[in-house]
Design an enzyme around this catalytic site. Structure first.
Site, mmCIF file in Angstrom:
data_model
loop_
_atom_site.group_PDB
_atom_site.id
_atom_site.type_symbol
_atom_site.label_atom_id
_atom_site.label_comp_id
_atom_site.label_asym_id
_atom_site.label_seq_id
_atom_site.Cartn_x
_atom_site.Cartn_y
_atom_site.Cartn_z
ATOM 1 N N GLU A 45 -18.006 47.343 60.944
ATOM 2 C CA GLU A 45 -16.903 46.225 60.771
ATOM 3 C C GLU A 45 -17.696 45.153 60.155
ATOM 4 O OE1 GLU A 45 -15.308 44.671 64.134
ATOM 5 O OE2 GLU A 45 -13.644 43.536 63.340
ATOM 6 N N CYS A 103 -8.967 41.525 64.645
ATOM 7 C CA CYS A 103 -9.444 42.891 65.059
ATOM 8 C C CYS A 103 -8.715 44.002 64.596
ATOM 9 C CB CYS A 103 -9.703 42.673 66.620
ATOM 10 S SG CYS A 103 -8.318 41.993 67.249
ATOM 11 N N GLY A 152 -19.964 42.603 74.053
ATOM 12 C CA GLY A 152 -19.136 43.030 74.750
ATOM 13 C C GLY A 152 -19.916 44.431 75.659
ATOM 14 N N GLU A 209 -12.442 44.083 74.406
ATOM 15 C CA GLU A 209 -12.108 44.589 73.301
ATOM 16 C C GLU A 209 -12.958 43.999 72.137
ATOM 17 O OE1 GLU A 209 -10.689 43.780 69.747
ATOM 18 O OE2 GLU A 209 -8.546 42.918 70.405
ATOM 19 N N LYS A 239 -13.981 31.657 80.522
ATOM 20 C CA LYS A 239 -15.261 30.878 79.549
ATOM 21 C C LYS A 239 -14.945 30.827 78.218
ATOM 22 C CE LYS A 239 -19.036 31.529 77.146
ATOM 23 N NZ LYS A 239 -19.123 31.683 75.532
#
Lengths: 510, 510
Positions: free
Chosen positions: A369, A275, A219, A238, A159
């Site tokens: 984050e 990340c 996610g 992740e 995707k």
């Protein structure tokens, strides 16, 4: 994200029909791709890598236009992506990854007569890989998840990320053509786009696993979609990480300039859109003045860097505004964020400071984050660091400690123990960005760093996510898969458990 | 089971408080138990096994009263359970299970300079193990899931099955005392009871994984509880299976009596209350008359066997009634089911026949597992068997084929391919009950046989469910875990990836 939303995502009939066609093609490719001798599948991966390298200039040009990443970064990333495909070829070529175990029949086996049992690992079947925004090559159509799944013998449906649509289509064409020319069945690699298509693919009954690199919000949603299927499937996401770094007084005394420089480089590379970007740097307050000065110096020379897309720009702007407005936060290097008429941000690094006490008070504003070139220097006194980390952090991909040579203490060991329990990789005297793709690498960590901390998405162990075991009991040689036969025409490693070896087990005593 | 129910199970404050105390004790034991040198943890497992053997007569007496299983079966099961603990001791004693991988630093690594990275597998932390009804020793307090999790270094909280409460408590006392006397921390093994307690434990933030053997309904519910936690955890459920067996005309011609006898033995052992009981026997209609006669003969001598508990009795009665009333079903051996005043069933085997065509028509009534001594003989003509299996069956633990010696055909190979994709273990010329606990054993299979077909719940590979990888990058030797140091005081196998070994990888060509 409520459970109700997760179990009933919006997918219309047209989308479902289009996805059904794609998945059916992938399922048709599955048995042929899985059954290829490992060295032939390895050869196809190498052909795909070479095709990627041959198309380098065209692909990098598209990627630069779509992502704003630099020519140097994108060329390096393309090389890494191609070599990664070859590394996975190397991983499978000798068949070790099949984990072949042969139990010889043993009438004297300590738990009762044992039949001939032969077990190995099989490809799961079609995998949907949701590509990331921030690595248009290495975590996208031809990236790590794709390489690992293809190596395992699974057809892959990528995707595409909306941040680099043309690049995704072109990369897909190149890889699919190279694989098929090297003997892979038609449909071994396909690319789809659009969120509804991605969700419909993840829900399709013939899809056997999903992988994802992106936000915690998306996610988590996709993990719940995978779990709520009538037949649940594994989903490897992740999601997010703030990657705390801890610097001891001894390390600062020895090399504060090098630490400041390394920190700024790691925070600002790829505009902080990694990340493993170190989001927090813990330093003893009493030793931090020199560090501040050097950070200002290191940041001052850096040019603006474009952020990946307008969505990431808006997210970064909001997080940065919240952090700068939080009580107790002071600016070391304020940096800049300019948003152009197309909504793309152009940023220089923002580095702020806060006391450990204020950080704990303002956890809600500060601990999440900030995806972009921003980091927080945390100044602490004699507090026990693990008391602070326990309050602030959940799972992370990495945790880092900078030490003086030979340094050791109870507090240090407690911190290592805490990090070991809460991250996938513990680093010393280095920086978490620039993840090496090697046999021992671990890129994963406790929730919410990943949905599944028992696997890795970087390094050769990543192949294990796309395999499942199957055993054959008392099978005639001619009906066994090649890898499990005594003749072993493929020459794969076979771990034999001989008859009689259990004779001593029943007698084990404490 | 709606998602709403799954995300909000009923747990009152008293239960939550009791469970919090238990889980907190387990979490307190986690780091000490995980950090023990493997040979010391192995020693504790052996001590637990010996304690179980020493308490044999008392435990078997309790088990007989609570389960109705025979003295011979329970004595054999206790031996198996004790030896299984020793087998897991043997599995961990040399440290191979740690999968230690050491990447030497390599400035010439093909993907760019590589740091020193060292990776191994760590225990997840506290595990909740939901015990099964049908194996009061081998899948209960001291059973396979407990042995695998303890071997991995995880403290275990067993949610006792209500079918054998006294046995569970007594077994827990014996194992916990033996472990602690051998150096395990207090709380390494604990037992709780009650469904609400089990759910609360699975939801507790300090619990890191769940395992389960039981029904599809309960297992699906618990899997959703694990997935819906704020921090999701892995859940390994073994749910249900009908274990189809396929007999060729050649095999019947050669040995129909032996096949009939073996089938009846496998269906009736432990009153059919085994997850690998063969629920369906496919035979060519033209060859089945002799088989029927021999089945009647084999069943005729069998005594009544008590079912495990009133709940299982009621479930078996209902399934049996539905099957006997389904159009097209004829009786080969009707068997009996008598329910005593306490609600316990006493059964002899019921074997019925149906044509493949009628089975497909009545799939809704017939294809679900009947947990007890009942099986269905399916008589087919020239239909392609995989067309029938594709309609009838989802994932199963096992699939079995009986052949004539040397037999081979396209249809046979198609069936093997289909079984490989839909079961965890493919057997030839044998019976799926009596699962050997060996290195190559695979006891697991695609949904709904298990929630997670990438693992096994029997055999030494089962330990992998309770481990997660962690890597250390550039760590000073003295701060590394013992197993990752160059000095390797534990003497565990260390797979070294030497500097320079990648020199050829970048040059791989298709």
């Amino acid at each position: 994200m409520s459970a109700t939303e997760a179990s009933a995502p919006v997918t219309n009939d047209v989308v479902a029909g289009e996805v059904d066609t794609i998945v059916t093609i992938a399922a048709g490719a599955a048995s042929g791709w899985a059954a290829l001798e490992p060295r032939r599948r390895a050869g196809a991966l190498v052909a795909a890598a070479d095709a990627l390298l041959s198309a380098r200039s065209g692909l990098v040009a598209i990627a630069m236009a779509e992502t704003g990443l630099t020519d140097a970064r994108l060329n390096g990333e393309l090389t890494r992506t191609a070599v990664q495909l070859k590394l996975f070829a190397e991983t499978i070529v000798d068949g070790t990854y099949l984990d072949v175990r042969l139990d010889s029949a043993d009438p004297e086996f300590v738990l009762g007569p044992r039949p001939d049992v032969r077990r190995y690992l099989l490809a799961l079947g079609p995998v949907v890989n949701f590509a990331a925004s921030n690595f248009p090559f290495a975590f996208s159509v031809a990236g790590g998840d794709t390489a690992a799944a293809l190596a395992a013998g699974c057809p892959v449906i990528v995707k595409a990320h909306s941040g680099h649509p043309k690049l995704s289509v072109r990369t897909g064409e190149i890889i699919a053509a190279a694989l098929e020319a090297a003997g892979a069945p038609h449909g071994t690699l396909q690319v789809i786009s659009g969120q509804a298509h991605g969700v419909a693919a993840l829900q399709h009954p013939l899809v056997r696993a999903g992988s994802f690199t992106g936000s915690i919000r998306v996610g988590t949603f996709l993990a719940q979609v995978a779990a709520a299927r009538p037949v649940p499937i594994p989903f490897f996401g992740e999601l997010g990480s703030v990657n705390p770094v801890f610097v001891t007084a001894g390390a600062l005394a020895e090399r504060s300039e090098a630490i400041a420089d390394g920190f700024v480089t790691s925070v600002s590379g790829s505009a902080g859109q990694l990340c493993t970007k170190p989001g927090f740097l813990f330093v003893p307050a009493s030793e931090s003045a020199a560090l501040h000065n050097r950070i200002v110096h290191a940041v001052s020379g850096l040019p603006e860097h474009r952020l990946l897309n307008p969505g990431i720009t808006a997210g970064y702007r909001d997080r940065r505004d919240v952090i700068l407005a939080t009580p107790g936060v002071t600016t070391i290097a304020e940096g800049s964020l300019r948003i152009d008429e197309d909504g793309y941000g152009w940023a220089t690094p923002t580095i702020v400071a806060v006391s450990a006490a204020d950080l704990v008070v303002s956890k809600a504003s500060l601990s999440e984050e900030a995806f972009g070139p921003l980091a927080i220097v945390v100044e602490h006194g004699d507090e026990k660091l693990t008391d602070i980390t326990e309050v602030l952090f959940e799972g992370n991909l990495t945790g880092t400690i900078h030490l003086a040579p030979g340094e050791d203490s109870e507090a240090l060991r407690s911190l290592i123990t805490w990090l070991t329990a809460h991250v996938g990789r513990v680093l010393f005297d280095g920086w978490p960005t620039g993840v090496a793709v090697t046999p021992a690498m671990q890129h994963g960590g406790p929730w919410p760093a990943t949905t599944n901390d028992t696997s890795t998405s970087v390094g050769t162990a990543a192949i294990g996510r796309f395999l499942r075991p199957v055993a054959y009991q008392n099978a005639p040689q001619s009906l066994l898969p090649e890898a499990l036969r005594d003749a072993n025409a493929w020459g794969v490693p076979q771990r034999r458990n001989a008859a009689g070896e259990s004779a001593s087990w029943g007698n084990l005593t404490a």
